[in-house]
Scaffold this active site. Structure first.
Site, PDB file in Angstrom:
ATOM      1  N   ALA A  28       0.831  -1.213   0.000  1.00 31.90           N
ATOM      2  CA  ALA A  28       0.000   0.000   0.000  1.00 31.90           C
ATOM      3  C   ALA A  28       0.860   1.256   0.000  1.00 31.90           C
ATOM      4  O   ALA A  28       1.917   1.260   0.619  1.00 31.90           O
ATOM      5  CB  ALA A  28      -0.905   0.014   1.227  1.00 31.90           C
ATOM      6  N   PRO A  29       0.408   2.317  -0.690  1.00 30.34           N
ATOM      7  CA  PRO A  29      -0.865   2.462  -1.392  1.00 30.34           C
ATOM      8  C   PRO A  29      -0.883   1.901  -2.818  1.00 30.34           C
ATOM      9  O   PRO A  29      -1.901   1.997  -3.492  1.00 30.34           O
ATOM     10  CB  PRO A  29      -1.067   3.973  -1.411  1.00 30.34           C
ATOM     11  N   GLY A  30       0.223   1.359  -3.307  1.00 29.15           N
ATOM     12  CA  GLY A  30       0.146   0.688  -4.604  1.00 29.15           C
ATOM     13  C   GLY A  30       1.069   1.235  -5.682  1.00 29.15           C
ATOM     14  O   GLY A  30       0.933   0.859  -6.849  1.00 29.15           O
ATOM     15  N   ARG A  82      -5.023   0.545   4.954  1.00 30.06           N
ATOM     16  CA  ARG A  82      -4.125   0.851   3.833  1.00 30.06           C
ATOM     17  C   ARG A  82      -4.375  -0.128   2.674  1.00 30.06           C
ATOM     18  O   ARG A  82      -4.255   0.242   1.509  1.00 30.06           O
ATOM     19  CB  ARG A  82      -2.661   0.800   4.280  1.00 30.06           C
ATOM     20  N   ASP A 136       9.202  -3.458  -0.358  1.00 32.55           N
ATOM     21  CA  ASP A 136       9.397  -2.006  -0.256  1.00 32.55           C
ATOM     22  C   ASP A 136       9.088  -1.709   1.217  1.00 32.55           C
ATOM     23  O   ASP A 136       7.963  -1.423   1.582  1.00 32.55           O
ATOM     24  CB  ASP A 136       8.403  -1.314  -1.203  1.00 32.55           C
ATOM     25  N   LYS A 172       4.273   0.626  -6.330  1.00 30.22           N
ATOM     26  CA  LYS A 172       5.059  -0.416  -6.998  1.00 30.22           C
ATOM     27  C   LYS A 172       4.115  -1.406  -7.693  1.00 30.22           C
ATOM     28  O   LYS A 172       4.374  -1.830  -8.816  1.00 30.22           O
ATOM     29  CB  LYS A 172       5.962  -1.165  -6.008  1.00 30.22           C
ATOM     30  N   CYS A 231      13.087   4.056   1.776  1.00 33.01           N
ATOM     31  CA  CYS A 231      13.250   5.484   1.456  1.00 33.01           C
ATOM     32  C   CYS A 231      13.949   6.152   2.635  1.00 33.01           C
ATOM     33  O   CYS A 231      13.524   7.183   3.116  1.00 33.01           O
ATOM     34  CB  CYS A 231      11.904   6.129   1.127  1.00 33.01           C
TER      35      CYS A 231
END
Ligand code: SAM
Length: 477
Positions: free
Chosen positions: A115-117, A142, A182, A119, A235
């Site tokens: 989430a949120p999508g 989410r 991620d 990737k 990140c």
């Protein structure tokens, strides 16, 4: 956030120590403007038609073939084309991850923290409708947003789950060609755009994130086929969460190795010297620095599970459904055949969709309560799993009739059904608000489009087009 004084002091001290001579340039990046990005949905348009239709000045992101920069003052999230799934708004550096994953049509891909999508929707674009994407998000609120984005982008071959990574690994051992993690992280790379990441930051939080990342990676590894690719990204800049997490993982998982990611002017190598006991190949991983490229901070590692992808799958998806024997199985098959035929007849008669459309999609039609879904090929029985979207939602059963699902509208192209009605921009805005429209269309279900992009269904009767845009999605743009 463009005020460098609000950066946590302990963060500045550790980054200064790590970066040495580069620290000033890094710090100065916090005084610069952020970059805004959006990504074309290749399921819906080619690069040429997309750039011709978009009302914004776009500039290519060099590392993502579908990616563009837009100007800060534009508001692409408030345009009809956004609701039509023509593009996804995404930070430019984040677009690099799926390029490194390199999904191929026909493969089975798992996005474990989805989430949120961002990737997942990019992966689906690369799969071009072939293969299976399982998008999982443990936090259910989410996961709902993820599911909406999968719908908006018109993705046909995605199953959305909301499970703990350990549970996903139990259900899908050794199944996927590629897995992306991620990971939830301390978000240092988002300080310029996300004030809460600054507020939550502490050294303890960094350590907690690193332990959680290792736990998630272990479960991701269990889901991967021998020979498969595992991409890990964050990140954040913290070495504990990047080179540190990867080194801990590689040390305990002997059948994984780090694969080289080509570096260029934008992509800097991972820093082996920033972690104790560095794993071999850490410099093959990749760091994206905000003072070196036009995007925020990221870290990406590409790992491969040793072994060959050829031949039999090492693990098999557990068939958790009931197994039917003899008569019972034949009866279940007959029920399914009947359901598929009824749905096909509905698609042909009520929407003017070609007879072979359903068969060409692959997968199987399944009933979940009153909802009919096209479950992608290769998906296991979903009993006992928290599933938000078991595939493409096709229709809802009402008393003695079917109603087409909103997801179906967004997954169709304007060329697939016969009954299509093109709206002006003003009409499209009114449609998204839930208003009825005047029309002189043929009576019945109609796919409403703007600029050739499907927006949803309407039902024409007399001079009125009844609005069937879902109430929960209505918007004032
Ligand atoms: N991949 C997403 C995208 O591109 O839009 C962003 C993912 S975000 C960086 C990390 C996600 O991991 C969050 O949605 C978060 O809810 C989820 N998460 C948090 N704790 C988790 C856990 N223990 N296991 C798996 N996922 C977790």
């Amino acid at each position: 956030m463009e005020d460098r004084r609000s950066l946590p002091e302990a963060f500045c001290t550790r980054m200064k120590g790590l970066l040495g001579g580069e620290w000033e340039a890094f710090l100065a990046s916090y005084d610069e403007k952020r970059y805004y990005g959006l990504r074309r949905n290749p399921l819906k348009s080619s690069a040429e038609s997309f750039t011709a239709q978009m009302p914004y000045a776009l500039e290519k992101v060099s590392w993502a073939e579908e990616g563009y920069y837009y100007q800060e003052e534009e508001q692409p999230g408030k345009h009809v084309l956004h609701e039509a799934g023509a593009y996804y708004i995404q930070e430019p550096s984040a677009m690099a991850v799926v390029g490194i994953l390199d999904p191929q049509p026909g493969e089975r891909i798992l996005d474990l923290c989805a989430a949120p999508g961002g990737k997942s929707t990019q992966i689906a674009g690369r799969l071009q409708g072939e293969g299976l994407l399982v998008a999982n998000e443990v936090i259910s609120d989410r996961a709902r947003i993820l599911s909406q984005n999968i719908e908006r982008m018109g993705i046909r071959n995605c199953v959305v789950l909301s499970e703990e990574p350990g549970r996903v690994a139990e259900l899908f051992p050794g199944v996927f060609d590629r897995v992306v993690v991620d990971a939830p992280c301390s978000g240092e790379g988002m300080f310029r755009k996300d004030e809460t990441a600054v507020e939550q930051w502490s050294e303890d939080h960094v350590r907690m994130c690193a332990d959680r990342q290792l736990m998630i990676l272990r479960e991701a590894a269990r889901c991967l086929k021998p020979g498969g690719v595992l991409v890990y990204s964050t990140c954040t800049f913290a070495p504990e969460e990047n080179e540190g997490t990867i080194s801990r993982f590689i040390r305990e998982q002997e059948d994984f190795l780090i694969e080289e990611i080509p570096h260029d002017a934008n992509f800097a190598p991972g820093r082996a010297e920033w972690t104790d006991e560095p794993a071999t190949g850490l410099t093959y991983t990749m760091r994206l620095w905000p003072h070196r490229l036009r995007g925020e901070g990221h870290y990406i590692a590409r790992l491969r599970r040793k072994g060959s992808m050829d031949g039999e799958m090492s693990g098999r998806v557990q068939n958790r459904g009931r197994t039917f024997a003899g008569k019972e199985r034949r009866r279940a098959e007959a029920v399914k055949r009947e359901l598929t035929e009824a749905l096909q007849a509905f698609l042909v008669k009520e929407l003017g969709i070609k007879e072979d459309w359903l068969a060409r999609q692959g997968g199987s039609v399944e009933r979940f309560g009153e909802q009919l879904y096209l479950v992608p090929e290769g998906m296991i029985s979903m009993q006992g799993i928290k599933v938000l979207r078991p595939g493409l939602h096709l229709a809802t059963e009402k008393k003695n009739r079917l109603e087409p699902a909103h997801s179906l509208a967004l997954a169709l192209t304007a060329a697939e059904p016969d009954r299509v009605w093109e709206l002006s921009y003003e009409e499209a805005v009114r449609y998204l608000r839930g208003e009825s429209l005047s029309c002189n269309a043929q009576k019945g279900w109609t796919l409403l489009t703007y600029s050739g992009y499907p927006l949803g269904f309407g039902k024409a009767a007399g001079t009125q087009m009844k609005n069937h845009y879902p109430k929960g999605l209505r918007k004032y743009i």
